[in-house]
Design a protein around this motif. Structure first.
Motif, mmCIF file in Angstrom:
data_model
loop_
_atom_site.group_PDB
_atom_site.id
_atom_site.type_symbol
_atom_site.label_atom_id
_atom_site.label_comp_id
_atom_site.label_asym_id
_atom_site.label_seq_id
_atom_site.Cartn_x
_atom_site.Cartn_y
_atom_site.Cartn_z
ATOM 1 N N ASN A 221 0.823 -1.216 0.000
ATOM 2 C CA ASN A 221 0.000 0.000 0.000
ATOM 3 C C ASN A 221 0.858 1.267 0.000
ATOM 4 O O ASN A 221 0.476 2.287 -0.593
ATOM 5 C CB ASN A 221 -0.924 0.014 1.218
ATOM 6 N N GLN A 222 2.020 1.200 0.670
ATOM 7 C CA GLN A 222 2.874 2.379 0.782
ATOM 8 C C GLN A 222 3.746 2.602 -0.441
ATOM 9 O O GLN A 222 4.016 3.743 -0.813
ATOM 10 C CB GLN A 222 3.768 2.251 2.028
ATOM 11 N N THR A 223 4.203 1.510 -1.062
ATOM 12 C CA THR A 223 5.200 1.627 -2.137
ATOM 13 C C THR A 223 4.719 1.126 -3.489
ATOM 14 O O THR A 223 5.330 1.460 -4.520
ATOM 15 C CB THR A 223 6.481 0.854 -1.757
ATOM 16 N N GLY A 224 3.687 0.292 -3.507
ATOM 17 C CA GLY A 224 3.243 -0.307 -4.759
ATOM 18 C C GLY A 224 4.070 -1.497 -5.177
ATOM 19 O O GLY A 224 3.850 -2.076 -6.250
ATOM 20 N N VAL A 225 5.040 -1.922 -4.340
ATOM 21 C CA VAL A 225 5.907 -3.068 -4.636
ATOM 22 C C VAL A 225 5.315 -4.317 -4.000
ATOM 23 O O VAL A 225 5.017 -4.334 -2.796
ATOM 24 C CB VAL A 225 7.342 -2.832 -4.122
ATOM 25 N N ALA A 226 5.153 -5.372 -4.781
ATOM 26 C CA ALA A 226 4.576 -6.621 -4.286
ATOM 27 C C ALA A 226 5.681 -7.551 -3.810
ATOM 28 O O ALA A 226 6.592 -7.893 -4.575
ATOM 29 C CB ALA A 226 3.759 -7.291 -5.378
ATOM 30 N N LEU A 227 5.613 -7.953 -2.536
ATOM 31 C CA LEU A 227 6.561 -8.921 -2.006
ATOM 32 C C LEU A 227 6.126 -10.328 -2.392
ATOM 33 O O LEU A 227 4.982 -10.561 -2.795
ATOM 34 C CB LEU A 227 6.642 -8.782 -0.488
ATOM 35 N N THR A 228 7.028 -11.285 -2.240
ATOM 36 C CA THR A 228 6.743 -12.643 -2.713
ATOM 37 C C THR A 228 5.572 -13.286 -1.966
ATOM 38 O O THR A 228 4.855 -14.102 -2.530
ATOM 39 C CB THR A 228 7.990 -13.529 -2.540
ATOM 40 N N ASN A 229 5.370 -12.934 -0.697
ATOM 41 C CA ASN A 229 4.303 -13.558 0.081
ATOM 42 C C ASN A 229 3.043 -12.695 0.140
ATOM 43 O O ASN A 229 2.197 -12.897 1.013
ATOM 44 C CB ASN A 229 4.787 -13.855 1.507
ATOM 45 N N LEU A 230 2.902 -11.737 -0.771
ATOM 46 C CA LEU A 230 1.760 -10.827 -0.748
ATOM 47 C C LEU A 230 0.465 -11.565 -1.101
ATOM 48 O O LEU A 230 0.400 -12.287 -2.094
ATOM 49 C CB LEU A 230 1.985 -9.677 -1.728
ATOM 50 N N ASP A 231 -0.560 -11.354 -0.281
ATOM 51 C CA ASP A 231 -1.893 -11.895 -0.547
ATOM 52 C C ASP A 231 -2.890 -10.762 -0.313
ATOM 53 O O ASP A 231 -3.303 -10.501 0.818
ATOM 54 C CB ASP A 231 -2.193 -13.088 0.371
ATOM 55 N N THR A 232 -3.256 -10.077 -1.394
ATOM 56 C CA THR A 232 -4.126 -8.906 -1.259
ATOM 57 C C THR A 232 -5.563 -9.285 -0.920
ATOM 58 O O THR A 232 -6.352 -8.413 -0.557
ATOM 59 C CB THR A 232 -4.112 -8.089 -2.561
ATOM 60 N N THR A 233 -5.903 -10.566 -1.047
ATOM 61 C CA THR A 233 -7.273 -10.978 -0.713
ATOM 62 C C THR A 233 -7.483 -11.075 0.795
ATOM 63 O O THR A 233 -8.617 -11.081 1.264
ATOM 64 C CB THR A 233 -7.597 -12.349 -1.350
ATOM 65 N N ARG A 234 -6.381 -11.182 1.551
ATOM 66 C CA ARG A 234 -6.486 -11.260 3.018
ATOM 67 C C ARG A 234 -5.498 -10.266 3.645
ATOM 68 O O ARG A 234 -4.488 -10.684 4.226
ATOM 69 C CB ARG A 234 -6.227 -12.683 3.502
ATOM 70 N N PRO A 235 -5.753 -8.984 3.521
ATOM 71 C CA PRO A 235 -4.782 -7.976 3.988
ATOM 72 C C PRO A 235 -4.633 -7.915 5.505
ATOM 73 O O PRO A 235 -3.655 -7.354 5.995
ATOM 74 C CB PRO A 235 -5.359 -6.666 3.438
ATOM 75 N N TYR A 236 -5.592 -8.461 6.243
ATOM 76 C CA TYR A 236 -5.545 -8.359 7.705
ATOM 77 C C TYR A 236 -5.085 -9.650 8.376
ATOM 78 O O TYR A 236 -5.072 -9.730 9.596
ATOM 79 C CB TYR A 236 -6.926 -7.977 8.252
ATOM 80 N N ARG A 237 -4.746 -10.629 7.588
ATOM 81 C CA ARG A 237 -4.336 -11.906 8.177
ATOM 82 C C ARG A 237 -2.870 -11.860 8.604
ATOM 83 O O ARG A 237 -1.981 -11.676 7.773
ATOM 84 C CB ARG A 237 -4.543 -13.049 7.200
ATOM 85 N N TRP A 238 -2.635 -12.020 9.885
ATOM 86 C CA TRP A 238 -1.282 -12.051 10.426
ATOM 87 C C TRP A 238 -0.872 -13.498 10.693
ATOM 88 O O TRP A 238 -1.684 -14.312 11.129
ATOM 89 C CB TRP A 238 -1.199 -11.260 11.731
ATOM 90 N N ARG A 239 0.380 -13.791 10.447
ATOM 91 C CA ARG A 239 0.929 -15.121 10.728
ATOM 92 C C ARG A 239 1.839 -15.052 11.949
ATOM 93 O O ARG A 239 2.503 -14.032 12.180
ATOM 94 C CB ARG A 239 1.704 -15.657 9.523
ATOM 95 N N ASP A 240 1.884 -16.144 12.694
ATOM 96 C CA ASP A 240 2.690 -16.138 13.915
ATOM 97 C C ASP A 240 4.181 -15.994 13.618
ATOM 98 O O ASP A 240 4.931 -15.425 14.415
ATOM 99 C CB ASP A 240 2.435 -17.397 14.748
ATOM 100 N N ASN A 241 4.638 -16.473 12.419
ATOM 101 C CA ASN A 241 6.069 -16.317 12.116
ATOM 102 C C ASN A 241 6.432 -14.854 11.877
ATOM 103 O O ASN A 241 7.562 -14.428 12.133
ATOM 104 C CB ASN A 241 6.472 -17.189 10.926
ATOM 105 N N SER A 242 5.460 -14.048 11.405
ATOM 106 C CA SER A 242 5.713 -12.610 11.256
ATOM 107 C C SER A 242 5.905 -11.967 12.631
ATOM 108 O O SER A 242 6.769 -11.098 12.803
ATOM 109 C CB SER A 242 4.543 -11.936 10.533
ATOM 110 N N ILE A 243 5.113 -12.403 13.602
ATOM 111 C CA ILE A 243 5.233 -11.884 14.963
ATOM 112 C C ILE A 243 6.578 -12.279 15.562
ATOM 113 O O ILE A 243 7.263 -11.455 16.186
ATOM 114 C CB ILE A 243 4.085 -12.413 15.850
#
Length: 567
Positions: A221-243
């Motif tokens: 949203n900030q840069t327009g660059v898509a990372l490899t794990n980007l899933d725009t259909t679930r923008p609010y889903r957090w994973r425990d490994n990210s934490i």
């Protein structure tokens, strides 16, 4: 769909970061102009231009190239044209396989304009050599880039191209990072939840429920660059490994830690974690988001964190804080099946596991322990606020005596370990020489060398830990001011919240009742505070008010009839 069932003429361009440094000649726009002009001059029809921007030639997992391969395998491609063979790829094995097997099997004509390669006119004897040279070029670039990155890391500069979540690039100096106000608040929230006793999965679940945009979608949203794990259909889903990654990243303390990872080779991009001894660490290189205290609390919680029962959403706030006075093991919190929190109780884990032959129960209700801690915390913080000078004198004198004693002991242990480490290095060298000269057989050499190596490895793991403990002890001598500041901040202590517990309490040691099963028998409890240690042994010397003096009532009148009468 193909127009009039005609096969495509694919014009393909590729640009990597290394190619981009060479200037405009390899730009996607320049490649498109060259390819389009060539196709029009040679009369190719049904043209389609596809390109991959920012992808290495050693990596064939590229979006547009994958699309081309699908078209080739479905028989929709007649001709594939590139500017030169390096645009196809720089891995000579995969490039050679494409040219000698894939393209011929699917009747695809391949043209590399600048290299004068056209498979319609037969094999080009120099094509394999060009593929090999392109591979050498990729290997040489990789070696140079690694060297540059290492030099940057050794100077304390950041080597990552993307700022970690919570930061953004400084507009005045892109090499520096500054906190991103919105994301930084989320990072603080994550550490606060962890300090309160929540695990990564619980934090991820809570952030998802709070509709907080996850890191990959926030960056997009900030840069327009898509990372490899980007899933725009679930923008609010957090994973425990990210934490977990956020909680373990010292960047949030304001430090730069580099050379933590590497790759197997310039072709195999799988990340490999380097030994911690090879990491490069520089402190205070940028503005931190988290202070050291909340970092230490969060990591102490994670170290002792245990998974709660499935029906227990709230974590155990005392995890890793309450210990048995006799065996030193943690006391286990048993929660009532009826969900009645007033019936929750602590018991020694050794007693629960091995029985009364190993230790006794050290039973105490959670509500009772909470009342004891809260009352003592209110008394101590009140004293810290009311008479800062006397309180500081009390703590500094006590810390100076206790801490100096532990520092002296640790210093002696460190000297012994360091001396032994040097001895082992000399012994190993002598052992090697004796083996080479035939003074000891190979079997004895292997046995002794294994023993020396194992011992030295253990020492080199223990020495940094002892040094870290030494630094903490030296720093603790001046932490009384930090405790006083916290005491001023938390003035309304009406409930023992997880935040209060973790902010002020380092550990609580519970003794056994003087008389088992008695509701009025005294039970010793030692409270160790963060920054200042234990105050039980200095009350009389410095006239810290007792509970009777502080509250104006007898100790046993403060609590219900089941609470121990002495602390």
């Amino acid at each position: 769909m193909m127009a009039n069932n005609e096969k495509y003429t694919i014009l393909y361009g590729r640009l990597s970061q290394e190619d981009d440094r060479e200037g405009e000649s390899n730009s996607i726009q320049n490649q498109r102009l060259i390819l389009t002009k060539y196709a029009e001059e040679k009369g190719f029809e049904n043209i389609r231009f596809l390109f991959d921007d920012g992808f290495s030639g050693t990596n064939f997992n590229r979006p547009s190239w994958n699309e081309i391969m699908e078209l080739i395998e479905s028989g929709q491609v007649e001709t594939l044209i590139v500017k030169d063979m390096s645009r196809l790829g720089r891995d000579y094995l995969q490039t050679g396989f494409l040219m000698e097997h894939t393209f011929p099997n699917h009747n695809v004509r391949f043209i590399a304009i600048n290299d004068a390669v056209d498979t319609l006119y037969g094999d080009n004897d120099f094509a394999p050599f060009r593929n090999l040279f392109n591979d050498f070029y990729a290997k040489d670039c990789s070696k140079k880039i690694r060297s540059v990155k290492k030099a940057q890391a050794e100077r304390g500069e950041r080597v990552g191209t993307r700022p970690p979540y919570g930061y953004k690039k400084d507009e005045s100096n892109p090499k520096q990072i500054v906190p991103d106000p919105e994301a930084a608040e989320v990072v603080k929230h994550i550490f606060k939840l962890c300090a309160e006793g929540r695990g990564p999965k619980q934090i991820a679940r809570q952030l998802t429920g709070e509709q907080v945009v996850n890191p990959s979608n926030y960056y997009f949203n900030q840069t327009g660059v898509a990372l490899t794990n980007l899933d725009t259909t679930r923008p609010y889903r957090w994973r425990d490994n990210s934490i977990v990654n956020i909680l373990d990243d010292e960047t949030y303390l304001g430090h730069t830690v580099s050379m933590k990872h590497t790759t197997a080779s310039y072709k195999n991009k799988k990340q490999i974690i380097r030994p911690e001894s090879e990491w490069l660490r520089f402190e205070n290189t940028h503005e931190g988001i988290i202070d050291q205290e909340i970092w230490d609390i969060a990591h102490a919680v994670r170290e002792h964190k245990k998974r709660p029962r499935k029906n227990m959403e709230n974590p155990n706030p005392y995890s890793g804080l309450v210990f048995c006075a006799d065996c030193g093991k943690p006391l286990v919190l048993h929660r009532a099946h009826t969900m009645d929190e007033s019936k929750n109780n602590f018991a020694c884990s050794t007693y629960k596991q091995y029985g009364k032959e190993s230790c006794s129960a050290h039973y105490i209700r959670e509500s009772q322990l909470a009342a004891v801690i809260l009352d003592d915390l209110e008394r101590v913080t009140h004293f810290a606020r009311q008479d800062e000078v006397l309180f500081a004198e009390c703590i500094n004198r006590k810390n100076t005596a206790d801490t100096r004693k532990e520092i002296t002991t640790l210093q002696k242990e460190l000297e012994v370990m360091r001396k032994r480490d040097l001895e082992l290095t000399a012994l190993f060298k002598r052992l090697y020489e004796d083996n080479v000269l035939g003074r000891i057989p190979d079997e004895h050499y292997r046995t002794l060398s294994d023993e020396y190596t194992t011992e030295q490895k253990s020492l080199r793991e223990r020495i940094p830990k002892a040094e870290g403990r030494m630094d903490k002890l030296k720093n603790s001598l001046t932490n009384v001011d930090r405790f006083i500041e916290k005491a001023k901040k938390y003035t309304d202590l009406t409930e023992l919240t997880p935040e209060l517990l973790r902010m002020f309490i380092a550990k609580v040691v519970v003794g056994e009742k003087a008389e088992k099963y008695s509701r009025t028998a005294p039970q010793d409890i030692w409270i160790h505070y963060r920054d200042i240690g234990m105050l039980n042994d200095v009350k009389e010397e410095f006239d810290i008010p007792s509970m009777e003096e502080f509250y104006g009532v007898d100790d046993e009148m403060i609590f219900d009839d089941e609470l121990p009468a002495a602390i």
